[in-house]
Enzyme design. Structure first.
Site, PDB file in Angstrom:
ATOM      1  N   HIS A 127      40.082  -5.587  27.768  1.00  0.00           N
ATOM      2  CA  HIS A 127      40.261  -4.639  26.655  1.00  0.00           C
ATOM      3  C   HIS A 127      41.168  -5.186  25.572  1.00  0.00           C
ATOM      4  O   HIS A 127      41.667  -4.436  24.737  1.00  0.00           O
ATOM      5  CB  HIS A 127      40.809  -3.298  27.182  1.00  0.00           C
ATOM      6  CG  HIS A 127      39.765  -2.525  27.941  1.00  0.00           C
ATOM      7  ND1 HIS A 127      40.078  -1.491  28.789  1.00  0.00           N
ATOM      8  CD2 HIS A 127      38.418  -2.664  28.005  1.00  0.00           C
ATOM      9  CE1 HIS A 127      38.967  -1.010  29.327  1.00  0.00           C
ATOM     10  NE2 HIS A 127      37.947  -1.717  28.874  1.00  0.00           N
ATOM     11  N   THR A 204      44.142   2.092  38.707  1.00  0.00           N
ATOM     12  CA  THR A 204      43.193   2.537  37.703  1.00  0.00           C
ATOM     13  C   THR A 204      42.532   3.835  38.151  1.00  0.00           C
ATOM     14  O   THR A 204      42.222   4.023  39.325  1.00  0.00           O
ATOM     15  CB  THR A 204      42.117   1.473  37.384  1.00  0.00           C
ATOM     16  OG1 THR A 204      41.276   1.962  36.332  1.00  0.00           O
ATOM     17  CG2 THR A 204      41.268   1.128  38.595  1.00  0.00           C
ATOM     18  N   PRO A 230      48.756   5.763  44.039  1.00  0.00           N
ATOM     19  CA  PRO A 230      49.338   6.931  44.744  1.00  0.00           C
ATOM     20  C   PRO A 230      48.357   8.091  44.864  1.00  0.00           C
ATOM     21  O   PRO A 230      48.464   8.926  45.747  1.00  0.00           O
ATOM     22  CB  PRO A 230      50.532   7.320  43.876  1.00  0.00           C
ATOM     23  CG  PRO A 230      50.454   6.537  42.637  1.00  0.00           C
ATOM     24  CD  PRO A 230      49.496   5.427  42.836  1.00  0.00           C
ATOM     25  N   ALA A 247      52.281   0.791  43.217  1.00  0.00           N
ATOM     26  CA  ALA A 247      51.941  -0.625  43.419  1.00  0.00           C
ATOM     27  C   ALA A 247      53.189  -1.494  43.550  1.00  0.00           C
ATOM     28  O   ALA A 247      53.190  -2.487  44.292  1.00  0.00           O
ATOM     29  CB  ALA A 247      51.093  -1.109  42.239  1.00  0.00           C
TER      30      ALA A 247
HETATM   31  C1  BV8 Z   1      31.626   0.475  25.587  1.00  0.00           C
HETATM   32  C2  BV8 Z   1      42.401  -0.428  24.770  1.00  0.00           C
HETATM   33  C3  BV8 Z   1      29.407   0.057  24.877  1.00  0.00           C
HETATM   34  C4  BV8 Z   1      42.815   0.401  23.586  1.00  0.00           C
HETATM   35  C5  BV8 Z   1      40.969   1.049  26.096  1.00  0.00           C
HETATM   36  C6  BV8 Z   1      30.085   8.978  27.986  1.00  0.00           C
HETATM   37  C7  BV8 Z   1      29.961   8.787  29.342  1.00  0.00           C
HETATM   38  C8  BV8 Z   1      30.303   7.581  29.925  1.00  0.00           C
HETATM   39  C9  BV8 Z   1      30.799   6.538  29.145  1.00  0.00           C
HETATM   40  C10 BV8 Z   1      30.935   6.758  27.799  1.00  0.00           C
HETATM   41  C11 BV8 Z   1      30.575   7.949  27.207  1.00  0.00           C
HETATM   42  N1  BV8 Z   1      30.801   7.850  25.867  1.00  0.00           N
HETATM   43  C12 BV8 Z   1      31.303   6.628  25.597  1.00  0.00           C
HETATM   44  C13 BV8 Z   1      31.358   5.950  26.762  1.00  0.00           C
HETATM   45  C14 BV8 Z   1      31.851   4.601  26.954  1.00  0.00           C
HETATM   46  C15 BV8 Z   1      33.373   4.618  26.865  1.00  0.00           C
HETATM   47  C16 BV8 Z   1      33.975   5.377  28.028  1.00  0.00           C
HETATM   48  O1  BV8 Z   1      33.989   4.899  29.143  1.00  0.00           O
HETATM   49  N2  BV8 Z   1      34.470   6.590  27.748  1.00  0.00           N
HETATM   50  C17 BV8 Z   1      35.037   7.389  28.813  1.00  0.00           C
HETATM   51  C18 BV8 Z   1      36.411   7.878  28.386  1.00  0.00           C
HETATM   52  C19 BV8 Z   1      34.090   8.528  29.101  1.00  0.00           C
HETATM   53  N3  BV8 Z   1      33.720   3.230  26.943  1.00  0.00           N
HETATM   54  C20 BV8 Z   1      33.739   2.496  25.833  1.00  0.00           C
HETATM   55  O2  BV8 Z   1      33.586   2.952  24.731  1.00  0.00           O
HETATM   56  C21 BV8 Z   1      33.915   0.998  26.045  1.00  0.00           C
HETATM   57  N4  BV8 Z   1      32.916   0.310  25.293  1.00  0.00           N
HETATM   58  O3  BV8 Z   1      31.238   1.207  26.467  1.00  0.00           O
HETATM   59  O4  BV8 Z   1      30.782  -0.251  24.764  1.00  0.00           O
HETATM   60  C22 BV8 Z   1      29.175   1.184  23.918  1.00  0.00           C
HETATM   61  C23 BV8 Z   1      29.022   0.875  22.592  1.00  0.00           C
HETATM   62  C24 BV8 Z   1      28.775   1.914  21.688  1.00  0.00           C
HETATM   63  C25 BV8 Z   1      28.709   3.265  22.133  1.00  0.00           C
HETATM   64  C26 BV8 Z   1      28.907   3.558  23.497  1.00  0.00           C
HETATM   65  C27 BV8 Z   1      29.136   2.528  24.392  1.00  0.00           C
HETATM   66  C28 BV8 Z   1      35.274   0.538  25.552  1.00  0.00           C
HETATM   67  C29 BV8 Z   1      36.340   1.112  26.417  1.00  0.00           C
HETATM   68  C30 BV8 Z   1      37.672   0.440  26.092  1.00  0.00           C
HETATM   69  C31 BV8 Z   1      38.626   1.463  25.498  1.00  0.00           C
HETATM   70  N5  BV8 Z   1      39.951   0.826  25.326  1.00  0.00           N
HETATM   71  N6  BV8 Z   1      42.159   0.443  25.934  1.00  0.00           N
HETATM   72  C32 BV8 Z   1      44.183   0.997  23.783  1.00  0.00           C
HETATM   73  O5  BV8 Z   1      44.755   0.944  24.893  1.00  0.00           O
HETATM   74  O6  BV8 Z   1      44.716   1.525  22.775  1.00  0.00           O
HETATM   75  S1  BV8 Z   1      40.733   2.108  27.382  1.00  0.00           S
HETATM   76  C33 BV8 Z   1      42.245   2.452  28.079  1.00  0.00           C
HETATM   77  O7  BV8 Z   1      42.068   3.598  28.869  1.00  0.00           O
HETATM   78  C34 BV8 Z   1      42.719   1.403  29.040  1.00  0.00           C
HETATM   79  O8  BV8 Z   1      42.446   0.100  28.612  1.00  0.00           O
HETATM   80  C35 BV8 Z   1      42.027   1.723  30.319  1.00  0.00           C
HETATM   81  O9  BV8 Z   1      40.781   1.103  30.404  1.00  0.00           O
HETATM   82  C36 BV8 Z   1      41.820   3.203  30.172  1.00  0.00           C
HETATM   83  C37 BV8 Z   1      42.824   3.931  31.007  1.00  0.00           C
HETATM   84  O10 BV8 Z   1      42.391   3.727  32.284  1.00  0.00           O
HETATM   85  P1  BV8 Z   1      43.427   3.280  33.408  1.00  0.00           P
HETATM   86  O11 BV8 Z   1      43.903   1.907  33.146  1.00  0.00           O
HETATM   87  O12 BV8 Z   1      42.764   3.555  34.687  1.00  0.00           O
HETATM   88  O13 BV8 Z   1      44.680   4.229  33.203  1.00  0.00           O
HETATM   89  P2  BV8 Z   1      44.774   5.795  33.550  1.00  0.00           P
HETATM   90  O14 BV8 Z   1      45.979   6.301  32.843  1.00  0.00           O
HETATM   91  O15 BV8 Z   1      43.457   6.448  33.345  1.00  0.00           O
HETATM   92  O16 BV8 Z   1      45.021   5.775  35.151  1.00  0.00           O
HETATM   93  C38 BV8 Z   1      46.202   5.205  35.673  1.00  0.00           C
HETATM   94  C39 BV8 Z   1      46.023   5.185  37.193  1.00  0.00           C
HETATM   95  O17 BV8 Z   1      47.180   4.579  37.757  1.00  0.00           O
HETATM   96  C40 BV8 Z   1      45.904   6.570  37.801  1.00  0.00           C
HETATM   97  O18 BV8 Z   1      44.859   6.553  38.750  1.00  0.00           O
HETATM   98  C41 BV8 Z   1      47.256   6.772  38.498  1.00  0.00           C
HETATM   99  O19 BV8 Z   1      47.132   7.519  39.688  1.00  0.00           O
HETATM  100  C42 BV8 Z   1      47.631   5.369  38.843  1.00  0.00           C
HETATM  101  N7  BV8 Z   1      49.065   5.120  38.973  1.00  0.00           N
HETATM  102  C43 BV8 Z   1      50.100   5.788  38.380  1.00  0.00           C
HETATM  103  N8  BV8 Z   1      51.272   5.231  38.759  1.00  0.00           N
HETATM  104  C44 BV8 Z   1      50.960   4.174  39.582  1.00  0.00           C
HETATM  105  C45 BV8 Z   1      49.563   4.109  39.718  1.00  0.00           C
HETATM  106  N9  BV8 Z   1      48.945   3.182  40.461  1.00  0.00           N
HETATM  107  C46 BV8 Z   1      49.724   2.291  41.114  1.00  0.00           C
HETATM  108  N10 BV8 Z   1      51.075   2.280  41.023  1.00  0.00           N
HETATM  109  C47 BV8 Z   1      51.720   3.206  40.279  1.00  0.00           C
HETATM  110  N11 BV8 Z   1      53.068   3.198  40.211  1.00  0.00           N
END
Ligand code: BV8
Length: 271
Positions: A127, A204, A230, A247
């Site tokens: 990303h 994630t 967690p 982690a």
């Molecule tokens: C794409 C950079 C093709 C920017 C980021 C409808 C349905 C399905 C999919 C889609 C849809 N509409 C659009 C889509 C596709 C879309 C998508 O997936 N949307 C989702 C929200 C529905 N994806 C995209 O658009 C991607 N491109 O598909 O291209 C395309 C082209 C045109 C049109 C459509 C599709 C691009 C996605 C990239 C976005 N950029 N980041 C920035 O950061 O500013 S995403 C960003 O959010 C992160 O990079 C990461 O990927 C995401 C967050 O996820 P996580 O890393 O998992 O973090 P989160 O907070 O969610 O979870 C943290 C976890 O850690 C939790 O589980 C928690 O319990 C745990 N945790 C907490 N503490 C700890 C721990 N674990 C261990 N130890 C701890 N101490």
């Protein structure tokens, strides 16, 4: 297969053994691996100043084009939060795994550069990287990186600078929603996923595509999935072991178990 009464097992020693004896280990990390470094996860970043905005509005090309200064300032705010941040024991444990394994690759959704800072040598930031900027039009090729420090006559208070080559806005070199992931990076991530015998999934929620599909692709071709989180996530259901905890606490224990079993094995072989 070890599994406790409520589904996947919690066995650091068994998971460590699977990692230690893996031939093609892939680590997939998300915001949770950086949480103990003090970085709010993607959704947390909306605290305070930004509570009124939806990140998926800000982290899109349209959001940037509608309000370049707002989005530029949001990334400046996040960059400032990152400036004093260090890797935590989770990043260091993953880097330390390279001492026991020659073939570990980290696919990360994080844009903070902390895996690299902790010493991991083969990291695929699918990303992008918040520390880098590029021309919105990628006018010199994709990506056209721009060093904003080298730009003269730009007032950071005025919002994003202009590309010195073509005049388009400069933007953070991260992947926004609705944007394709960097081709080489995602192609390599898919290839490694198809070949993996073990995938260690750390911190994630499995919410964002196409990366969220990688554990399922790995499991479908026979890889063993180990999850460190967690919370339970959609990935927990396909995990051989769900090591439930932060982690930064779990992974050092995994590495210690890897080292003690390899020492033990070495002793056994020597005797
Ligand atoms: C794409 C950079 C093709 C920017 C980021 C409808 C349905 C399905 C999919 C889609 C849809 N509409 C659009 C889509 C596709 C879309 C998508 O997936 N949307 C989702 C929200 C529905 N994806 C995209 O658009 C991607 N491109 O598909 O291209 C395309 C082209 C045109 C049109 C459509 C599709 C691009 C996605 C990239 C976005 N950029 N980041 C920035 O950061 O500013 S995403 C960003 O959010 C992160 O990079 C990461 O990927 C995401 C967050 O996820 P996580 O890393 O998992 O973090 P989160 O907070 O969610 O979870 C943290 C976890 O850690 C939790 O589980 C928690 O319990 C745990 N945790 C907490 N503490 C700890 C721990 N674990 C261990 N130890 C701890 N101490």
């Amino acid at each position: 297969m070890s599994s406790s009464s409520h589904g996947p097992g919690f066995s650091i020693v068994e998971a460590a053994q699977a990692i230690r004896t893996s031939q093609r280990l892939v680590v997939l990390s998300g915001a949770g691996v950086s949480k103990e470094s003090g970085i709010p996860t993607f959704r947390d970043a909306m605290d305070g100043l930004w509570a009124k905005y939806n990140p998926q509005q800000l982290a899109t090309p349209g959001g940037f084009q509608r309000n370049p200064k707002l989005v530029w300032d949001w990334y400046s705010y996040r960059r400032e939060m990152l400036s004093g941040v260090q890797p935590n024991p989770a990043h260091f444990a993953i880097a330390e795994m390279e001492q026991c394994l020659s073939h570990i690759v980290i696919i990360t959704q994080n844009i903070d550069g902390l895996h690299q800072k902790a010493g991991s040598t083969d990291v695929i930031p699918v990303h992008g990287d918040i520390r880098l900027n590029k021309c919105f039009a990628n006018c010199q090729g994709d990506p056209t990186y721009i060093d904003v420090e080298a730009l003269t006559g730009w007032d950071p208070e005025s919002g994003p600078p202009r590309c010195p080559h073509c005049g388009a806005y400069v933007r953070p070199a991260v992947v926004w929603f609705e944007e394709m992931l960097p081709h080489a990076a995602i192609e390599r991530a898919f290839a490694l996923t198809q070949a993996a015998d073990v995938m260690l999934v750390v911190g994630t929620s499995g919410a964002v595509q196409p990366v969220a599909s990688l554990p399922f692709m790995a499991q479908a071709q026979g890889a063993v999935i180990i999850e460190v989180n967690p919370e339970m996530t959609p990935i927990t259901s396909i995990a051989r072991w769900h090591l439930a905890g932060p982690a930064g606490e779990i992974l050092p224990q995994v590495v210690a178990a890897m080292k003690s079993s390899s020492t033990h094995e070495g002793t056994m072989n020597a005797s």
